[in-house]
Write an enzyme that holds these catalytic residues in place. Sequence first.
Site, PDB file in Angstrom:
ATOM      1  N   LYS A   1       0.874  -1.177   0.000  1.00 56.91           N
ATOM      2  CA  LYS A   1       0.000   0.000   0.000  1.00 56.91           C
ATOM      3  C   LYS A   1       0.908   1.223   0.000  1.00 56.91           C
ATOM      4  CE  LYS A   1      -1.736   2.971   2.140  1.00 56.91           C
ATOM      5  NZ  LYS A   1      -1.465   4.397   1.812  1.00 56.91           N
TER       6      LYS A   1
ATOM      7  N   GLU B   1       9.694   1.396  10.764  1.00 61.23           N
ATOM      8  CA  GLU B   1      10.775   2.380  10.551  1.00 61.23           C
ATOM      9  C   GLU B   1      10.132   3.742  10.704  1.00 61.23           C
ATOM     10  OE1 GLU B   1      13.896   1.948  10.069  1.00 61.23           O
ATOM     11  OE2 GLU B   1      13.860  -0.219   9.804  1.00 61.23           O
TER      12      GLU B   1
ATOM     13  N   CYS C   1      13.911  10.352   6.948  1.00 62.74           N
ATOM     14  CA  CYS C   1      13.742   9.970   8.352  1.00 62.74           C
ATOM     15  C   CYS C   1      15.046  10.108   9.122  1.00 62.74           C
ATOM     16  CB  CYS C   1      13.138   8.573   8.481  1.00 62.74           C
ATOM     17  SG  CYS C   1      13.934   7.340   7.495  1.00 62.74           S
TER      18      CYS C   1
ATOM     19  N   GLU D   1      10.039  15.878  15.148  1.00 62.37           N
ATOM     20  CA  GLU D   1      10.512  15.678  13.780  1.00 62.37           C
ATOM     21  C   GLU D   1       9.756  16.649  12.868  1.00 62.37           C
ATOM     22  OE1 GLU D   1       9.404  12.097  11.549  1.00 62.37           O
ATOM     23  OE2 GLU D   1      11.510  11.967  10.981  1.00 62.37           O
TER      24      GLU D   1
END
Length: 496
Positions: free
Chosen positions: A191, A266, A300, A397
């Site tokens: 997906k 992750e 990331c 973040e």
Amino acid sequence: MTQDPTIPLRAALAQAPAQQFIDGDFRTPCGDGLIDILDPATGALLSQASAGEAADIDAAVKAARQAFDDGRWSGLPPARRQDMLLKLADLVAADADALALTESLDNGMPLMMAKMGGVMGAVGMLRYFAGWATKLGGETITPSWPGEWLGYTRREAVGVVGAITPWNFPLVMAVGKLAAALAAGCTVVLKPAEQAPLSAMRLARLVAEAGFPAGVVNIVTGYGHQAGAALVAHPGVDKISFTGSTLVGQQILRESAATMKRVTLELGGKSPTFIFGDADLERAIPAAAMGIFGNAGQVCAAGSRLFVHTSVFDRVAEGLTARAQSLRVGPGTDPATEMGPLISARQRDRVASYIEAGREAGVSLLAGGNTKGDAGYFIEPTILLEPGADLSVSREEIFGPVLCLMRFGDDDLDTIAARGNDSQYGLSSAIWTQDITRAHKLANRLRAGTVRINGSGPPDPALPLGGFKASGFGRENGRAGLEIYTELKTVTVALT
Ligand code: ADP
């Protein structure tokens, strides 16, 4: 004059039917919901993808389940699986130009990054994991029981994998998960992210051309809260492999408990970089700039917190500011572009609101701080000078081109490491020093899945990647990244 190569591609994307790739076929979706896929450099409509529903996911999972259970993939000789993955690698490599252009248009990343990091990165993943298909094995272990015994372990494919991927490196993220899962003998429902699914749908054509047995690879586009959530909830899925935000990762972990799915996550990061007084600044400064401005900070493992020794602080600050101000920001498909737009208006506004919160808290800026241009989702490369450690810009973040620049003095390594470790995250880190003892001692003290000393290359499929703390669960890449797609079985045999 040569024609702009994006023109025929845009035309093809505009006309492409919104389909799902299920059980070896391109299918009309169960519902008629559509997702507008926008060009992040202009905001214009590029294409439309199907907003896949639970029924589409159900069909894909059933196909993957059937393909797993009847052994049409896991039962093949490992060398045959290796050959199929190598064939897909060749097809992806042969389609590199069009795939890279698709990725650059859809995600906004510079074309060269889409080609090298994206498409060739994906080819590397396929070739690396193809080799593992024939090398996956267990151990022989002798139990300490009376008599004579044989004990051994087998690594068996975990089953049907639901792979959920983000928009920041759409192709290589999708292919990395596919390659490892397929090498282990799993079947997959992928997906892709709703913001950038176009390279995954192009990949589906290559999967079909490579001749994988039907149902082994299924690709369903859709929103996270619909198609993604349906995949996580589906009892026919054995494992979820997810890359994305920590918030969604936590939700997936909770939802997976009901069906006891195996989960690899992750997630986000707020990765520290340390530049000591003896560092090679000629290399450290451009690397630190690339570490936060590369892919507009939508990485990331972005080096979003930079700690610089006070003896070189001014030089580093000047070098970074010059770099931030001279970086060519523009559409990814323009060969001159060094930094593209952010993925969406929402992401641009999110990043801008972090910068604003920093300003409101009195933080001064060395560079950038504004959105850019009238169209598209651009933000200037931005450097915040010594924001307080408890501000949102320092802790959360941002996923944009925003660097927090701090200084440190002659502190001991425990104190320096503690500043780096003062984060809920623990994905990556970087150290620049000529002192090898200091580098290794600091590496030992950092709570992060990766430590890069004096530079690093692009992600390597052989190197395990993953996070400590809120940055993740499990590792991708390398042997560890293959084993997450297996169950370990112990077999004992009485020989007496
Ligand atoms: P980002 O902040 O990078 O957009 P997300 O974590 O929101 O990251 O999305 C990463 C991937 O997770 C996308 O494919 C998205 O559709 C999917 N996703 C989002 N929410 C859910 C959910 N509740 N369940 C499953 N997948 C989801």
